[in-house]
Scaffold this active site. Sequence first.
Site, short mmCIF file in Angstrom:
data_model
loop_
_atom_site.label_atom_id
_atom_site.label_comp_id
_atom_site.label_asym_id
_atom_site.label_seq_id
_atom_site.Cartn_x
_atom_site.Cartn_y
_atom_site.Cartn_z
N PRO A 75 5.31 -4.60 -1.47
CA PRO A 75 4.97 -3.51 -2.39
C PRO A 75 4.45 -4.05 -3.71
O PRO A 75 4.90 -5.08 -4.20
CB PRO A 75 6.32 -2.80 -2.58
CG PRO A 75 7.32 -3.89 -2.38
CD PRO A 75 6.75 -4.78 -1.31
N ARG A 134 2.09 -1.62 -6.35
CA ARG A 134 2.00 -0.43 -7.20
C ARG A 134 3.24 0.45 -7.07
O ARG A 134 3.68 1.06 -8.04
CB ARG A 134 0.74 0.36 -6.83
CG ARG A 134 0.42 1.50 -7.77
CD ARG A 134 -1.00 2.02 -7.59
NE ARG A 134 -1.24 3.11 -8.50
CZ ARG A 134 -1.17 4.41 -8.16
NH1 ARG A 134 -0.92 4.74 -6.91
NH2 ARG A 134 -1.36 5.35 -9.04
N CYS A 178 -18.76 1.73 -25.02
CA CYS A 178 -20.14 2.20 -24.93
C CYS A 178 -20.59 2.26 -23.47
O CYS A 178 -21.40 1.46 -23.01
CB CYS A 178 -21.06 1.29 -25.75
SG CYS A 178 -22.74 1.94 -25.88
N GLY A 180 0.79 -1.23 0.00
CA GLY A 180 0.00 0.00 0.00
C GLY A 180 0.81 1.27 0.00
O GLY A 180 0.28 2.36 0.25
N TYR A 232 -2.05 -2.22 -12.09
CA TYR A 232 -3.50 -2.39 -12.18
C TYR A 232 -4.09 -1.76 -13.44
O TYR A 232 -5.20 -1.24 -13.45
CB TYR A 232 -4.18 -1.82 -10.92
CG TYR A 232 -3.66 -2.46 -9.67
CD1 TYR A 232 -4.04 -3.75 -9.33
CD2 TYR A 232 -2.73 -1.81 -8.86
CE1 TYR A 232 -3.51 -4.38 -8.19
CE2 TYR A 232 -2.20 -2.42 -7.73
CZ TYR A 232 -2.60 -3.70 -7.40
OH TYR A 232 -2.08 -4.32 -6.29
#
Length: 876
Positions: free
Chosen positions: A757, A759, A827, A720, A857
């Site tokens: 870790p 991200r 769409c 995080g 992600y």
Amino acid sequence: MSGAASSGRVWRVLKFGGTSVSTEPNWRSIAATIRDRGADGSPVLVVHSALSGITDRLERLLAACVAGRQIEELESLRARHLELAAALGLGAVPAFDRQFALLEACANGIAARRQADARDRAAVMAFGELLATTLGVAYLATQGIEAAWLDARTVLRAESREGATRESGYLSATCDFRPDSAVQSRLAALGRVVLTQGFIASDAAGDTVLLGRGGSDTSGAYFAALLAARELEIWTDVPGMFSANPRSTPAARQLRSLSYDEAQEIATAGAKVLHPRCLLPVRQHGIPLAVYATQAPQLGGTHISETPAGKGAQVKAVCVKNGVTLVAMDSPGMWHQVGFLADAFAVFKRHGLSVDLVSTSETNVTVSLDPQANALGDDVLDALQRDLAPLCRTKVIGPCASVSLVGRNIRGILPRLGDALGVFAEQNIHLVSQAANDLNLTFVVDESQGARLVADLHEMLIAPVADDAVLGPTWQSLMRTAVPGAGAGSGEGAARGEPLPWWRQRRETLLSLMRDRDAAYVYDTATIGARCRELRGLRAVSRLHYAMKANPHPAVLAAVHAAGVGIECVSRAEVEHALASLPGLAANEILFTPNFAPRDEYRWALDAGVRLTLDNLHPLRQWAGLFRGREAFLRLDPGAGRGHHAHVRTGGTASKFGIPSGDLAEAARLAREAGLRVTGLHVHAGSGIGDAGHWAAVAEFLLGAAEHFPDARVFDLGGGLGVPDRSGRAALDLAALDAALLALAPRLGGRELWLEPGRYLVAEAGVLLARVTQLKDKGASAFVGVATGMNSLIRPALYGAHHDIFNLTRLDDGGERREFEVVGPICETGDVLGHGRLLPAATCEGDVLLVATAGAYGAAMASHYNLRSPAPEIAL
């Protein structure tokens, strides 16, 4: 600036917040502001907060004192202040040494007693401001500004309040703020510049008391009223109040002018810039209040007064307040029952709970509890329900979010709100409240929907408004102005003197890759390696495991593993993919943390030799035979989640992850009975966390939990680690994180600290490139369409996530710029990659746009929705 100030001169009061007083560049700006405000001969009072993060450290010091481990925390506090002193070019500061000696004496006294009451807490917490202001006075002297140091406790006196508890008297005091000629004469005798503390006061016995949440803002207002000041200025890290939270809504508009009532409504509804308590003193005495950004005074701000501009009916802000709890009370007998509300509210009062919103019907009364005004632990709510039971049936609903439309004469414009209110069509609305003063209309919904509703409402009600006296420029356009050159496309960091981002340096390579493509993810493995080395440099952390769900591309895994980092997986398929991609990866380098997975997946993991983590008691209760003679970690729930969005907070009762702390004894018993050896404890509270002290707090929690698990030699603190998601955002302070963990080392008993870790390692290493397909003007909105959208990058639609977007083709175009909605070909109305992004006005079909910080992600969460293929991946 020197000399005495005449008591007949009208004071200017400047309050500077914690972020403002924590860096040398900001102090240069503070000195310039003091000179400017005093240029006409006006005396200046500076109200000064504690350094950013120090209040939390003092809380940790209190806990350490009770445990007799105060020395490390004291040294950490001293080091942080001396670090700033060195940056300010200060040598020895005797006044600081004297205050720090007093703090040490106070801490040692608490340690000797092994307990701290509200009086002790107030005394210790006050040192944040007392220490910092000694440095402030010393720095101003080096700039030729003679400032007198004033102890705020000798001026601000707490009032006695009927019904106030001893604790609230020390920790949430209020003060008399009637203009006082004696105070005015005393401060005038001190000189033309006086520097004092926010947040603190004293009571009739001479004890230190605190002013509670927003205390420094309130201190500034109290001083302004006592001095009958000409103006109060609040200096913070944003240029004023905005029409929405600019951190999550970059198209939020600066609010140029507000009335006191409007500002209070916006602050109460969830805005963090200004605390609502500070408005009463200035409103009562007609003192104008302004809010500015310390680091960018040229951006103007918000002016609050009795006579604001824009008095017509108008929505001026869309606010969200998370963490709201509703209590629904049902009883057929309440209809026409005299005194039911009085009896019910008496129960809330008895439990010290302040009610915010109220909605009534013949058989139901539902109220909201604001988390900022109430301590809402499960024990408090359980006790409340027990005491309400004789009156009615109760139901607690939460976590919720209150979404408020704030403005003037809201009832008068209800017909104009019709289309916008359609955004609530698919929402679970728990309560609707329209303010009696006609300044807000509030909807209470599920917390997970709050941010998205704010974005939609803001887009419909505020973004289209042009040439308005109240609604000023957008946050994004102001930030581009504040960072010269960024508006010309120079990219993240370029204007701040930082190294250019990798994609700026490899622009030509990226453009060449797009010659025969319409979209692509591109990853820079060198950047991944650099991030790994940063974290491997943490002295307190023994091992790292990359959370591969962030990006499982083989080249990414290879770069991470080559840097000495293990792999963390959440499914069998991830484990098998990691082993196939990394021939040298050993099974014991893999952490495996399944969640609600089938039984066979756990059996397979144990047989494969990977490190298994259990986050539920069900496997131990129902499949005990799997674990005899085995080892595993347990994932625990600390009781609260952290992160940038409800969907990424993985702690708390509303989250499906982790074993709650109340079940630890049972977990230990079940493990023993199953023959399972618990060798590690794990917590992961969420994603996008910027507080460097968070992981130390997790370790503290695990130290307590470890009493149940004597064989646990590893504390896995999760991941995080926050990543700046836009230009100008501060990076996570790794040095502070490391220092906080190192301070715990003597208490760990040889246990290792691990991090996971995800991200942090890969987000900045990846970009999404997409070719412009079409452009459209539609009323006040301008759209630029690109060849891929939420099928490649769903984070903006799912989380409301922000990604900086640049026109890579015209990166050095210094011409006119324009705000665009950047949209994809899917769409869905939510297929938006970025709202209100400043791009060259000359942007045209065929240009290549770059979406930054897209390495995590992104492709991992892509889909073939609409049967459109997501962007392919390329590793450099």
